[in-house]
Design an enzyme around this catalytic site. Structure first.
Site, short mmCIF file in Angstrom:
data_model
loop_
_atom_site.label_atom_id
_atom_site.label_comp_id
_atom_site.label_asym_id
_atom_site.label_seq_id
_atom_site.Cartn_x
_atom_site.Cartn_y
_atom_site.Cartn_z
N LYS A 207 -51.76 29.46 -44.78
CA LYS A 207 -52.51 30.02 -43.54
C LYS A 207 -53.45 28.80 -43.23
O LYS A 207 -53.57 28.18 -42.16
CB LYS A 207 -53.35 31.02 -44.02
CG LYS A 207 -54.25 31.73 -43.04
CD LYS A 207 -54.96 32.89 -43.18
CE LYS A 207 -56.05 33.13 -42.32
NZ LYS A 207 -56.66 34.33 -42.84
N GLY A 267 -54.57 36.46 -45.67
CA GLY A 267 -53.59 35.89 -46.45
C GLY A 267 -52.61 36.89 -47.29
O GLY A 267 -51.50 37.12 -47.22
N ARG A 268 -53.73 37.75 -47.95
CA ARG A 268 -52.78 38.89 -48.60
C ARG A 268 -52.20 40.11 -48.06
O ARG A 268 -51.68 40.87 -48.46
CB ARG A 268 -53.75 39.24 -49.78
CG ARG A 268 -55.15 39.88 -49.28
CD ARG A 268 -56.10 39.97 -50.39
NE ARG A 268 -57.55 40.32 -50.19
CZ ARG A 268 -58.31 39.41 -49.37
NH1 ARG A 268 -58.14 38.26 -49.44
NH2 ARG A 268 -59.51 39.75 -49.24
N GLU A 353 -58.29 41.12 -54.86
CA GLU A 353 -58.97 40.21 -54.21
C GLU A 353 -59.70 40.77 -53.10
O GLU A 353 -60.72 40.21 -52.67
CB GLU A 353 -57.67 39.17 -53.52
CG GLU A 353 -58.55 37.71 -53.22
CD GLU A 353 -57.46 36.68 -52.83
OE1 GLU A 353 -57.18 36.01 -53.61
OE2 GLU A 353 -56.84 36.58 -51.70
N HIS A 384 -41.41 51.46 -73.15
CA HIS A 384 -41.31 50.76 -74.61
C HIS A 384 -42.12 49.59 -74.66
O HIS A 384 -41.92 48.92 -75.74
CB HIS A 384 -39.97 50.43 -74.48
CG HIS A 384 -38.88 51.48 -74.52
ND1 HIS A 384 -38.35 52.16 -75.24
CD2 HIS A 384 -38.16 52.11 -73.35
CE1 HIS A 384 -37.35 53.06 -75.02
NE2 HIS A 384 -37.55 53.00 -73.59
N LYS A 512 -61.92 26.41 -57.16
CA LYS A 512 -61.22 25.46 -56.57
C LYS A 512 -62.19 24.31 -56.38
O LYS A 512 -61.68 23.13 -56.54
CB LYS A 512 -60.87 25.98 -55.04
CG LYS A 512 -59.74 26.97 -54.76
CD LYS A 512 -59.52 27.23 -53.42
CE LYS A 512 -58.71 28.64 -53.01
NZ LYS A 512 -58.92 28.92 -51.82
#
Ligand SMILES: O=P(O)(O)OC[C@H]1O[C@](O)(CO)[C@@H](O)[C@@H]1O
Length: 543
Positions: A207, A267-268, A353, A384, A512
């Protein structure tokens, strides 16, 4: 007007009181005292059957949660969300992933402009491009048809596309899909090592087009490509999806090879935009359009259905009930379909987020819990692996069980076994097994009294573990669209009630920035400007 702190509402106080009354009640008794319970707490809409009756709620709980939604002005918030108001206030943007799947003739204005025609234009570009690649009409630089597609992106530019592509594998065509996300060079080289540049198409999806991982990975792939191919051929093999057209051109991708997106798509929540190009290539544009259509139908359901019957609203209110009153620390999502293997990881980004926030919409520190921790794996594998802890551990873990009535290959024997487990687990989590039942069972197996006394407590299951059963007719592009959109709206409702901004993600920025600083420190070999732990680690790494 100040945004409402949910804990100051009347409903919250009443819920607090109500919680004290109901918290120890066993769902087993709730069922035996009310024969209508399942029917009262089941919602049915199109091909979705959502049963919330195996939750630690009664009718009063539901009424009070609905009252909470009303006091937190949910109805008004939904109106603002869909109409394009800048509800992402910290970035001054609307939140309009819903516009990406709106009807062609819808009118949704952003800063006074109807965005639907532009969305349709990009969809047309996606359709034409995918048809040309899939049919082999558009070819690589040596005239061969494409066989492989590599999506290079991370976070929302990877998780949605990879999750949907794998979920809808059954509907896939001949193109082989690959996803490079991690900046881990081994991930990149492992993916490209067997690819043939002549027949591979690369989609660089970002993006912002500023993300370190994606730019590094795209650069490495481009260099690998240029080892055997002349530079002029890059345009035949590299396309990009981004809002940042200048940066993409700077990277060397032609303008006609750019699929635009918009800053009003988070974005998500972007898989419905050109970020979903890999999905459309993998399953064909018509199936991609069905995915969007499913989401659009869920949007309509969410907007128009009274909250009592509204699936995203009810799911969100349940999460608030457990998170804020029971103080549950996490929630599990268990799809009974191997195709949905990546669905829990996809939801981790979408949910965590969005709602991992500790400052409210008034800019004040919250004094209540927000964002839920999401985790999960497909059943029956997870039975399991971690189910022991859900059944007999000390933590309360509400779980969503997602299943499909019909399998895709039609193998009834397998489907019945899979679904028997799906139903059995929710029943076991509800009822548990009492000491009397354990003793009877051991007696029937001729255990001695001494042995029974020694082992009986270990075999008791308390039960009363909440589950929500989401049963869907069949895994199709349309039902997948509905399912994803249902959780998207659940996230929105949670954010409204918790009074937080769900559509920014400032929390990922610090890491970042520091990564870039450390990268510069590697160059200069100077690691002084760090805490002593980080400094020692850096020195050890550089040795
Ligand atoms: O698409 P971009 O701009 O490369 O961003 C990738 C991801 O990075 C984030 O901004 C932060 O992790 C996500 O929200 C986003 O999906």
């Amino acid at each position: 007007m100040k945004n409402i702190n949910p804990t100051t509402t009347r409903a919250w106080k009443e819920l607090d009181q109500h919680f004290k009354e109901i918290k120890d009640e066993h769902m087993r008794d709730m069922f035996s005292n009310d024969k209508e319970r399942a029917a009262k707490f089941t919602m049915q809409w199109e091909d979705f059957y959502v049963d919330i009756s195996k939750n630690r709620i009664n009718e009063t709980t539901r009424e009070l949660l609905l009252k909470l939604a009303e006091e937190c002005k949910l109805e008004e918030a939904i109106e603002s969300y869909f109409s394009g108001e800048a509800i992402n206030q910290t970035e001054n943007r609307p939140v309009l992933h819903t516009a990406l799947r709106a009807a062609k003739d819808a009118e949704i204005k952003v800063r006074g402009e109807n965005v639907v025609p532009e969305v349709e234009e990009v969809k047309e570009k996606i359709r034409a491009f995918c048809e040309e690649i899939i049919s082999g009409e558009r070819k690589g630089y040596t005239g061969k048809a494409f066989t492989d597609v590599v999506n290079i992106g991370i976070g929302g530019s990877d998780l949605g596309p990879v999750m949907v592509t794998e979920s809808l594998e059954f509907y896939k065509n001949h193109l082989k899909m690959h996803f490079i996300s991690n900046v881990d060079g081994d991930h990149v080289h492992e993916t490209i090592k067997d690819l043939n540049p002549e027949t591979t198409l690369f989609l660089v999806v970002s993006k912002t087009f500023t993300t370190m991982e994606t730019l590094s990975n795209a650069t490495t792939v481009r260099e690998w490509f240029l080892k055997s191919v002349p530079e002029k051929e890059v345009s035949k093999h590299f396309v990009a999806v981004s809002t940042n057209l200048e940066k993409v051109e700077g990277f060397g991708i032609d303008r006609e090879n750019i699929f635009p997106m918009w800053d009003w798509v988070g974005g998500r929540f972007s898989l419905w935009s050109a970020v979903g190009l890999s999905i459309s290539l993998a399953i064909g544009y018509d199936n991609f359009a069905s995915l969007l259509e499913g989401a659009r139908k869920m949007d309509e359901h969410f907007k128009a259905t009274p909250f009592k019957e509204n699936m995203p609203v009810q799911l969100a209110l349940l999460t608030i009930w457990y998170n804020n009153f029971f103080k549950a620390e996490s929630e599990a999502v268990i799809p009974y379909s191997q195709y949905l293997d990546k669905f829990p990881s996809y939801l981790q980004q979408a949910i965590m987020e969005s709602n991992g926030k500790s400052v409210d919409r008034n800019g004040e520190e919250v004094d209540y819990e927000t964002g839920t921790i999401i985790w999960g794996e497909p059943g029956t594998n997870s039975q399991h692996a971690f189910f022991q802890l859900i059944h007999q551990g000390t933590k309360l873990i509400p779980a969503d069980f997602i299943g499909f009535k019909r399998s895709l290959f039609g193998d009834k024997s397998h489907q019945d076994k899979l679904m028997a487990n799906y139903f059995a687990q929710t029943e076991a989590l509800l009822n548990g097994k009492s000491e009397a039942e354990v003793v009877d069972e051991l007696k029937a197996k001729s255990f001695s009294q001494e042995e029974i006394d020694r082992i009986k407590t270990f075999k008791v299951f308390k039960g009363n573990n909440p589950t929500t059963t989401i049963l869907i007719d069949k895994l199709t592009p349309e039902s997948m669209g509905k399912l994803i959109a249902m959780y998207e709206h659940q996230i929105f409702v949670q954010g409204v009630i918790w009074n937080i901004f769900s559509y920014d993600q400032w929390g990922v920025e610090l890491g970042k920035q520091l990564a870039n600083k450390i990268l510069a420190d590697f160059e200069s070999k100077s690691v002084e400007d760090h805490d002593s732990s980080t400094k020692n680690l850096l020195e050890f790494y550089l040795k």
